[in-house]
Design a protein around this motif. Structure first.
Motif, mmCIF file in Angstrom:
data_model
loop_
_atom_site.group_PDB
_atom_site.id
_atom_site.type_symbol
_atom_site.label_atom_id
_atom_site.label_comp_id
_atom_site.label_asym_id
_atom_site.label_seq_id
_atom_site.Cartn_x
_atom_site.Cartn_y
_atom_site.Cartn_z
ATOM 1 N N ARG A 251 -5.235 -7.525 -5.948
ATOM 2 C CA ARG A 251 -6.667 -7.563 -5.587
ATOM 3 C C ARG A 251 -7.538 -7.602 -6.827
ATOM 4 N NH1 ARG A 251 -10.196 -3.258 -4.295
ATOM 5 N NH2 ARG A 251 -8.453 -1.794 -4.104
ATOM 6 N N GLU A 252 -7.199 -6.801 -7.844
ATOM 7 C CA GLU A 252 -7.972 -6.810 -9.085
ATOM 8 C C GLU A 252 -7.894 -8.169 -9.764
ATOM 9 O OE1 GLU A 252 -9.990 -6.045 -12.673
ATOM 10 O OE2 GLU A 252 -10.135 -5.198 -10.656
ATOM 11 N N CYS A 253 -6.716 -8.773 -9.780
ATOM 12 C CA CYS A 253 -6.574 -10.100 -10.388
ATOM 13 C C CYS A 253 -7.478 -11.110 -9.698
ATOM 14 C CB CYS A 253 -5.118 -10.556 -10.306
ATOM 15 S SG CYS A 253 -3.997 -9.774 -11.482
ATOM 16 N N LEU A 254 -7.417 -11.142 -8.366
ATOM 17 C CA LEU A 254 -8.200 -12.134 -7.628
ATOM 18 C C LEU A 254 -9.695 -11.890 -7.775
ATOM 19 C CD1 LEU A 254 -6.035 -12.411 -4.381
ATOM 20 C CD2 LEU A 254 -6.032 -13.901 -6.393
ATOM 21 N N GLU A 255 -10.112 -10.633 -7.833
ATOM 22 C CA GLU A 255 -11.523 -10.317 -8.049
ATOM 23 C C GLU A 255 -11.979 -10.776 -9.435
ATOM 24 O OE1 GLU A 255 -11.853 -6.144 -7.456
ATOM 25 O OE2 GLU A 255 -11.764 -6.254 -5.267
ATOM 26 N N THR A 256 -11.062 -10.804 -10.385
ATOM 27 C CA THR A 256 -11.374 -11.186 -11.758
ATOM 28 C C THR A 256 -11.264 -12.689 -11.973
ATOM 29 O OG1 THR A 256 -10.443 -9.045 -12.413
ATOM 30 C CG2 THR A 256 -10.844 -10.600 -14.172
ATOM 31 N N GLY A 257 -10.739 -13.409 -10.977
ATOM 32 C CA GLY A 257 -10.576 -14.846 -11.104
ATOM 33 C C GLY A 257 -9.224 -15.258 -11.639
ATOM 34 N N ILE A 258 -8.274 -14.333 -11.638
ATOM 35 C CA ILE A 258 -6.917 -14.603 -12.122
ATOM 36 C C ILE A 258 -5.992 -14.758 -10.919
ATOM 37 C CG2 ILE A 258 -4.944 -13.644 -13.382
ATOM 38 C CD1 ILE A 258 -6.976 -12.109 -15.094
ATOM 39 N N VAL A 259 -5.220 -15.822 -10.898
ATOM 40 C CA VAL A 259 -4.219 -15.998 -9.848
ATOM 41 C C VAL A 259 -2.894 -15.455 -10.370
ATOM 42 C CG1 VAL A 259 -2.958 -17.639 -8.409
ATOM 43 C CG2 VAL A 259 -5.391 -18.004 -8.908
ATOM 44 N N PRO A 260 -2.401 -14.335 -9.804
ATOM 45 C CA PRO A 260 -1.141 -13.777 -10.303
ATOM 46 C C PRO A 260 0.021 -14.728 -10.094
ATOM 47 C CG PRO A 260 -1.840 -12.687 -8.267
ATOM 48 C CD PRO A 260 -2.968 -13.563 -8.684
ATOM 49 N N PRO A 331 -2.750 -18.238 -22.352
ATOM 50 C CA PRO A 331 -4.051 -17.564 -22.320
ATOM 51 C C PRO A 331 -4.552 -17.339 -20.891
ATOM 52 C CG PRO A 331 -4.037 -19.268 -23.997
ATOM 53 C CD PRO A 331 -2.758 -19.439 -23.218
ATOM 54 N N ILE A 332 -5.001 -16.110 -20.635
ATOM 55 C CA ILE A 332 -5.499 -15.768 -19.307
ATOM 56 C C ILE A 332 -6.941 -16.267 -19.171
ATOM 57 C CG2 ILE A 332 -6.039 -13.860 -17.748
ATOM 58 C CD1 ILE A 332 -3.846 -12.259 -19.152
ATOM 59 N N PRO A 333 -7.264 -17.005 -18.108
ATOM 60 C CA PRO A 333 -8.598 -17.618 -17.965
ATOM 61 C C PRO A 333 -9.658 -16.609 -17.537
ATOM 62 C CG PRO A 333 -7.292 -18.082 -16.015
ATOM 63 C CD PRO A 333 -6.389 -17.342 -16.966
ATOM 64 N N MET A 334 -9.974 -15.665 -18.418
ATOM 65 C CA MET A 334 -10.947 -14.633 -18.070
ATOM 66 C C MET A 334 -12.348 -15.185 -17.892
ATOM 67 S SD MET A 334 -9.116 -11.941 -17.846
ATOM 68 C CE MET A 334 -10.289 -10.590 -17.882
ATOM 69 N N GLU A 335 -12.597 -16.423 -18.352
ATOM 70 C CA GLU A 335 -13.948 -16.956 -18.233
ATOM 71 C C GLU A 335 -14.334 -17.224 -16.782
ATOM 72 O OE1 GLU A 335 -11.469 -18.447 -19.663
ATOM 73 O OE2 GLU A 335 -11.136 -20.435 -18.828
ATOM 74 N N VAL A 336 -13.356 -17.204 -15.860
ATOM 75 C CA VAL A 336 -13.689 -17.448 -14.471
ATOM 76 C C VAL A 336 -13.858 -16.135 -13.692
ATOM 77 C CG1 VAL A 336 -12.496 -19.662 -14.399
ATOM 78 C CG2 VAL A 336 -11.224 -17.593 -13.850
ATOM 79 N N GLU A 337 -14.095 -15.068 -14.456
ATOM 80 C CA GLU A 337 -14.206 -13.756 -13.827
ATOM 81 C C GLU A 337 -15.269 -13.767 -12.737
ATOM 82 O OE1 GLU A 337 -15.190 -9.131 -15.049
ATOM 83 O OE2 GLU A 337 -14.669 -10.607 -16.573
#
Length: 342
Positions: A251-260, A331-337
């Protein structure tokens, strides 16, 4: 020696007779601190509220108790389903209690199950409630531990052997390029939390990879908050030690824009229904839940027949790596947070 009465319990706890009676019956009007004092007094005096319970101990009720840590945990919900199915096939009914990962509530429910005169109890125990369980065993109640154990207690148990699967998970993540591996660990009051952390620690020490460990309580919020802390700490891969913490971490990943398992190499725990909805599929350490539940009922039934089953049964867990899941770091795409709503 005569059996203790409610009057004895009231005197031991230093409360009025009516207060002791209401506390033992679960009446909500009794303050929590007072109820705990009364229950503790009942334990010390080995008091069973049902006056006929001890004299009728030889009579079967064809009912067993199942005490699990959390009915909301899909793993334990499915385990309860299989236990009930297997118990019914053996001619037994099941009284289900959920302790909400609270040792005090587990103690209370153990008293409730004894009061209900169940023939035996299957329990996933907390180490901090070992005194209560020891008293129940001493009173002659057949017990079986499932999923969790308590060191030093001679109780038949069925648990998962997760060590090889955890080691394989660490090796897979390291071979994918992980340099800083995050681990969502369970609580010290549960043998599974202690054992899985020990297996993880041994695996990463052998490989020589840097780690960040977040300790949780096998609850979804612990996984959610723990994943947030791991991401902030700059981990590039994550392993979770429990299904509910895996749910929270997803849930935290998806809220942050990260697809686990696409943007972040992530291995979760337990093959439960919600994970089937994820795309790409989530790599998982899978336990033999069916085997654990079935064996637990068999072990308890053996005791009810007067047999003495083997002390511990360990069923192997395995790592499932589905096609399409990414376990190579990048690299984790944190810019899509996504916006937070804390």
């Amino acid at each position: 020696m005569s059996r203790p009465t409610i009057k004895d319990i009231a005197a031991e706890a230093g409360v009025a007779l009516g207060t002791a009676s209401r506390a033992l019956s679960g009446n909500g009007s009794v303050a929590a601190e007072t109820r705990e004092r009364v229950l503790a007094a009942a334990e010390r005096l080995d008091f069973i509220p049902n006056a006929q319970a001890r004299s009728l101990r030889s009579e079967r009720t064809e009912t067993i108790g199942l005490l699990i840590p959390d009915v909301r945990n899909p793993f334990f919900a499915e385990l309860a389903h299989v236990v009930e199915r297997e118990a019914r096939a053996a001619g037994l009914s099941v009284v289900l209690c959920g302790a909400n990962e609270d040792p005090a509530l587990m103690r209370e429910y153990m008293l409730v199950l004894r009061r209900q005169r169940v023939d035996g109890i299957i329990v996933a125990p907390f180490s901090t409630a070992s005194d209560t369980l020891a008293a129940v065993k001493e009173a002659g109640m057949p017990l079986v531990f499932v999923d969790r154990t308590i060191a030093g207690m001679d109780v038949p148990a069925v648990v998962s052997d997760t060590g090889p699967a955890i080691r394989e998970a660490v090796e897979v993540l390291a071979s994918g390029g992980a340099q800083r591996l995050g681990f969502l660990s369970g609580p010290a009051q549960a043998s599974t939390g202690v054992e899985r952390l020990a297996k993880f620690t041994a695996a990463v020490e052998d490989i020589g990879i840097e780690t960040v460990i977040q300790h949780g309580d096998f609850q979804e919020e612990a996984g959610h908050d723990g994943m947030r802390a791991l991401l902030a700490a700059g981990v590039d891969a994550v392993l979770a030690a429990d299904s509910r913490m895996t749910l929270g971490a997803v849930r935290e990943c998806l809220e942050t824009g990260i697809v686990p398992a696409r943007d972040l190499p992530f291995i979760g725990f337990d093959d439960i229904a919600p994970f089937a909805l994820l795309q790409p599929p989530l790599p998982l350490i899978c336990q033999d839940l069916e085997g654990m539940a079935t064996t637990a009922v068999q072990l308890l039934n053996a005791q009810l027949r007067g047999e003495t089953p083997l002390a511990e049964h360990r069923l192997p867990a395995h790592l499932r790596l589905p096609t399409g899941a990414t376990l190579t770091t990048h690299p984790i795409p944190m810019e899509v947070e996504a916006p937070r709503h804390d």
